[in-house]
Design a protein around this motif. Structure first.
Motif, PDB file in Angstrom:
ATOM      1  N   ILE A 139       0.838  -1.201   0.000  1.00  0.00           N
ATOM      2  CA  ILE A 139       0.000   0.000   0.000  1.00  0.00           C
ATOM      3  C   ILE A 139       0.875   1.253   0.000  1.00  0.00           C
ATOM      4  O   ILE A 139       0.426   2.335  -0.361  1.00  0.00           O
ATOM      5  CB  ILE A 139      -0.950   0.014   1.226  1.00  0.00           C
ATOM      6  N   GLY A 140       2.124   1.090   0.387  1.00  0.00           N
ATOM      7  CA  GLY A 140       3.020   2.227   0.490  1.00  0.00           C
ATOM      8  C   GLY A 140       2.985   2.859   1.861  1.00  0.00           C
ATOM      9  O   GLY A 140       3.355   4.017   2.044  1.00  0.00           O
ATOM     10  N   TRP A 141       2.556   2.095   2.855  1.00  0.00           N
ATOM     11  CA  TRP A 141       2.440   2.575   4.216  1.00  0.00           C
ATOM     12  C   TRP A 141       3.332   1.758   5.145  1.00  0.00           C
ATOM     13  O   TRP A 141       3.752   0.648   4.816  1.00  0.00           O
ATOM     14  CB  TRP A 141       0.993   2.463   4.713  1.00  0.00           C
ATOM     15  N   ALA A 142       3.558   2.275   6.333  1.00  0.00           N
ATOM     16  CA  ALA A 142       4.281   1.533   7.366  1.00  0.00           C
ATOM     17  C   ALA A 142       3.311   0.546   8.025  1.00  0.00           C
ATOM     18  O   ALA A 142       2.114   0.821   8.132  1.00  0.00           O
ATOM     19  CB  ALA A 142       4.823   2.504   8.412  1.00  0.00           C
ATOM     20  N   PRO A 143       3.819  -0.603   8.457  1.00  0.00           N
ATOM     21  CA  PRO A 143       2.962  -1.540   9.202  1.00  0.00           C
ATOM     22  C   PRO A 143       2.380  -0.851  10.432  1.00  0.00           C
ATOM     23  O   PRO A 143       3.007   0.025  11.025  1.00  0.00           O
ATOM     24  CB  PRO A 143       3.910  -2.667   9.598  1.00  0.00           C
ATOM     25  N   SER A 144       1.166  -1.263  10.820  1.00  0.00           N
ATOM     26  CA  SER A 144       0.473  -0.626  11.934  1.00  0.00           C
ATOM     27  C   SER A 144      -0.404  -1.640  12.637  1.00  0.00           C
ATOM     28  O   SER A 144      -0.967  -2.533  11.998  1.00  0.00           O
ATOM     29  CB  SER A 144      -0.390   0.519  11.397  1.00  0.00           C
ATOM     30  N   PRO A 145      -0.566  -1.480  13.958  1.00  0.00           N
ATOM     31  CA  PRO A 145      -1.509  -2.341  14.674  1.00  0.00           C
ATOM     32  C   PRO A 145      -2.940  -2.180  14.167  1.00  0.00           C
ATOM     33  O   PRO A 145      -3.768  -3.064  14.338  1.00  0.00           O
ATOM     34  CB  PRO A 145      -1.405  -1.871  16.134  1.00  0.00           C
ATOM     35  N   PHE A 146      -3.235  -1.058  13.499  1.00  0.00           N
ATOM     36  CA  PHE A 146      -4.585  -0.847  12.966  1.00  0.00           C
ATOM     37  C   PHE A 146      -4.938  -1.859  11.872  1.00  0.00           C
ATOM     38  O   PHE A 146      -6.107  -2.036  11.560  1.00  0.00           O
ATOM     39  CB  PHE A 146      -4.751   0.578  12.435  1.00  0.00           C
ATOM     40  N   GLN A 147      -3.932  -2.524  11.315  1.00  0.00           N
ATOM     41  CA  GLN A 147      -4.224  -3.527  10.298  1.00  0.00           C
ATOM     42  C   GLN A 147      -5.040  -4.681  10.868  1.00  0.00           C
ATOM     43  O   GLN A 147      -5.812  -5.299  10.149  1.00  0.00           O
ATOM     44  CB  GLN A 147      -2.933  -4.042   9.671  1.00  0.00           C
ATOM     45  N   LYS A 148      -4.875  -4.965  12.148  1.00  0.00           N
ATOM     46  CA  LYS A 148      -5.703  -6.001  12.781  1.00  0.00           C
ATOM     47  C   LYS A 148      -7.164  -5.548  12.816  1.00  0.00           C
ATOM     48  O   LYS A 148      -8.076  -6.359  12.650  1.00  0.00           O
ATOM     49  CB  LYS A 148      -5.222  -6.315  14.197  1.00  0.00           C
ATOM     50  N   GLU A 149      -7.388  -4.257  13.027  1.00  0.00           N
ATOM     51  CA  GLU A 149      -8.754  -3.735  12.997  1.00  0.00           C
ATOM     52  C   GLU A 149      -9.322  -3.787  11.587  1.00  0.00           C
ATOM     53  O   GLU A 149     -10.494  -4.131  11.396  1.00  0.00           O
ATOM     54  CB  GLU A 149      -8.783  -2.304  13.531  1.00  0.00           C
ATOM     55  N   VAL A 150      -8.497  -3.457  10.592  1.00  0.00           N
ATOM     56  CA  VAL A 150      -8.924  -3.553   9.194  1.00  0.00           C
ATOM     57  C   VAL A 150      -9.253  -5.006   8.861  1.00  0.00           C
ATOM     58  O   VAL A 150     -10.241  -5.290   8.181  1.00  0.00           O
ATOM     59  CB  VAL A 150      -7.847  -2.977   8.252  1.00  0.00           C
ATOM     60  N   ALA A 151      -8.431  -5.924   9.351  1.00  0.00           N
ATOM     61  CA  ALA A 151      -8.690  -7.354   9.131  1.00  0.00           C
ATOM     62  C   ALA A 151     -10.038  -7.746   9.729  1.00  0.00           C
ATOM     63  O   ALA A 151     -10.834  -8.444   9.087  1.00  0.00           O
ATOM     64  CB  ALA A 151      -7.570  -8.205   9.732  1.00  0.00           C
ATOM     65  N   HIS A 158      -7.245   6.662   0.413  1.00  0.00           N
ATOM     66  CA  HIS A 158      -6.294   6.413  -0.674  1.00  0.00           C
ATOM     67  C   HIS A 158      -6.145   7.649  -1.568  1.00  0.00           C
ATOM     68  O   HIS A 158      -5.036   7.990  -1.987  1.00  0.00           O
ATOM     69  CB  HIS A 158      -6.724   5.193  -1.488  1.00  0.00           C
ATOM     70  N   ILE A 159      -7.263   8.329  -1.845  1.00  0.00           N
ATOM     71  CA  ILE A 159      -7.194   9.550  -2.657  1.00  0.00           C
ATOM     72  C   ILE A 159      -6.329  10.594  -1.963  1.00  0.00           C
ATOM     73  O   ILE A 159      -5.454  11.205  -2.582  1.00  0.00           O
ATOM     74  CB  ILE A 159      -8.609  10.114  -2.931  1.00  0.00           C
ATOM     75  N   ALA A 160      -6.575  10.781  -0.679  1.00  0.00           N
ATOM     76  CA  ALA A 160      -5.784  11.762   0.073  1.00  0.00           C
ATOM     77  C   ALA A 160      -4.303  11.408   0.025  1.00  0.00           C
ATOM     78  O   ALA A 160      -3.450  12.301  -0.137  1.00  0.00           O
ATOM     79  CB  ALA A 160      -6.273  11.830   1.525  1.00  0.00           C
ATOM     80  N   ASP A 161      -3.982  10.124   0.129  1.00  0.00           N
ATOM     81  CA  ASP A 161      -2.583   9.697   0.088  1.00  0.00           C
ATOM     82  C   ASP A 161      -1.981   9.892  -1.309  1.00  0.00           C
ATOM     83  O   ASP A 161      -0.811  10.237  -1.434  1.00  0.00           O
ATOM     84  CB  ASP A 161      -2.476   8.232   0.528  1.00  0.00           C
ATOM     85  N   MET A 162      -2.786   9.683  -2.343  1.00  0.00           N
ATOM     86  CA  MET A 162      -2.289   9.930  -3.707  1.00  0.00           C
ATOM     87  C   MET A 162      -1.991  11.416  -3.908  1.00  0.00           C
ATOM     88  O   MET A 162      -0.969  11.778  -4.492  1.00  0.00           O
ATOM     89  CB  MET A 162      -3.316   9.466  -4.737  1.00  0.00           C
ATOM     90  N   VAL A 163      -2.872  12.279  -3.408  1.00  0.00           N
ATOM     91  CA  VAL A 163      -2.713  13.716  -3.596  1.00  0.00           C
ATOM     92  C   VAL A 163      -1.584  14.258  -2.725  1.00  0.00           C
ATOM     93  O   VAL A 163      -0.686  14.954  -3.210  1.00  0.00           O
ATOM     94  CB  VAL A 163      -4.042  14.452  -3.294  1.00  0.00           C
ATOM     95  N   ARG A 164      -1.614  13.946  -1.442  1.00  0.00           N
ATOM     96  CA  ARG A 164      -0.627  14.504  -0.509  1.00  0.00           C
ATOM     97  C   ARG A 164       0.763  13.920  -0.676  1.00  0.00           C
ATOM     98  O   ARG A 164       1.747  14.658  -0.663  1.00  0.00           O
ATOM     99  CB  ARG A 164      -1.083  14.270   0.934  1.00  0.00           C
ATOM    100  N   SER A 165       0.830  12.593  -0.784  1.00  0.00           N
ATOM    101  CA  SER A 165       2.140  11.921  -0.764  1.00  0.00           C
ATOM    102  C   SER A 165       2.565  11.370  -2.116  1.00  0.00           C
ATOM    103  O   SER A 165       3.595  10.724  -2.210  1.00  0.00           O
ATOM    104  CB  SER A 165       2.112  10.774   0.254  1.00  0.00           C
ATOM    105  N   ALA A 221       1.305   3.407  -5.110  1.00  0.00           N
ATOM    106  CA  ALA A 221       1.622   1.983  -4.922  1.00  0.00           C
ATOM    107  C   ALA A 221       0.430   1.142  -5.377  1.00  0.00           C
ATOM    108  O   ALA A 221      -0.727   1.585  -5.312  1.00  0.00           O
ATOM    109  CB  ALA A 221       1.942   1.696  -3.457  1.00  0.00           C
ATOM    110  N   ILE A 222       0.703  -0.072  -5.807  1.00  0.00           N
ATOM    111  CA  ILE A 222      -0.318  -0.938  -6.405  1.00  0.00           C
ATOM    112  C   ILE A 222      -1.551  -1.103  -5.519  1.00  0.00           C
ATOM    113  O   ILE A 222      -2.672  -1.104  -6.008  1.00  0.00           O
ATOM    114  CB  ILE A 222       0.268  -2.319  -6.792  1.00  0.00           C
ATOM    115  N   ASN A 223      -1.381  -1.228  -4.216  1.00  0.00           N
ATOM    116  CA  ASN A 223      -2.536  -1.424  -3.337  1.00  0.00           C
ATOM    117  C   ASN A 223      -3.012  -0.137  -2.676  1.00  0.00           C
ATOM    118  O   ASN A 223      -3.789  -0.172  -1.722  1.00  0.00           O
ATOM    119  CB  ASN A 223      -2.254  -2.514  -2.305  1.00  0.00           C
ATOM    120  N   ASN A 224      -2.564   0.993  -3.224  1.00  0.00           N
ATOM    121  CA  ASN A 224      -3.131   2.277  -2.824  1.00  0.00           C
ATOM    122  C   ASN A 224      -3.921   2.879  -3.986  1.00  0.00           C
ATOM    123  O   ASN A 224      -5.021   3.385  -3.783  1.00  0.00           O
ATOM    124  CB  ASN A 224      -2.032   3.253  -2.391  1.00  0.00           C
ATOM    125  N   ALA A 225      -3.371   2.772  -5.183  1.00  0.00           N
ATOM    126  CA  ALA A 225      -3.981   3.419  -6.341  1.00  0.00           C
ATOM    127  C   ALA A 225      -4.326   2.439  -7.459  1.00  0.00           C
ATOM    128  O   ALA A 225      -4.753   2.858  -8.516  1.00  0.00           O
ATOM    129  CB  ALA A 225      -3.021   4.479  -6.880  1.00  0.00           C
TER     130      ALA A 225
END
Length: 156
Positions: free
Chosen positions: A67-79, A118-125, A129-133
């Motif tokens: 996704i182009g992001w750092a690993p995060s404990p929030f991924q368990k919540e997304v899961a 994802h849109i915000a990340d495409m615009v700002r940063s 990355a394949i799993n962001n855009a």
């Protein structure tokens, strides 16, 4: 291989629409939904959501990188959110229109929120990355939209 894995939600979406448009009934689908909604709920939304749950839970570091992001404990919540959406979507394909409406609203809330992030990340940063855009971004937008249109057509 990475592109194929990243394309899984889009492939499931396309196969679900194809089966629906060909009027292939889902073996366990609710009669009140029709083939397109049956397949969109189970294969178009359910299977990719379960895949996302598994991926975010088991391969969290790899998924974050894709996704182009750092690993995060929030991924368990997304899961966990994806697990509930996946199971609920498959159940809704069996239970009928009322459950389909409920799951469509749940999916729209989660997936459109994800798409806006994802849109915000495409615009700002400038993160493309394949799993962001890539395919997942379009799946996030089109899947709830397709379900809403299908349900509105069902009840017109």
């Amino acid at each position: 291989m990475k592109q194929l894995v990243a394309a899984l939600p889009a492939i499931c979406y396309a196969v679900a629409l194809t089966l629906g448009f060909l009027e292939v009934p889902q073996p366990f689908g609710a009669d009140g939904l029709g083939p397109t909604l049956q397949w969109m709920l189970s294969l178009g939304l359910g299977v990719p959501s379960l895949w996302a749950a598994f991926s975010h839970a088991v391969f969290a570091d790899h998924v974050a990188q894709s996704i182009g992001w750092a690993p995060s404990p929030f991924q368990k919540e997304v899961a966990g959110a994806n697990l509930g959406i996946g199971l609920g979507a498959i159940a809704a394909s069996v239970l009928g229109p009322e459950a389909a409406w409920a799951m469509t609203f749940v999916a729209a809330g989660f997936l459109w929120s994800a798409a806006s992030t994802h849109i915000a990340d495409m615009v700002r940063s400038k993160n493309f990355a394949i799993n962001n855009a890539g395919p997942i971004f379009w799946w996030d937008i089109l899947t709830p939209l397709t379900l809403l249109i299908g349900l509105l057509l069902l009840h017109r």
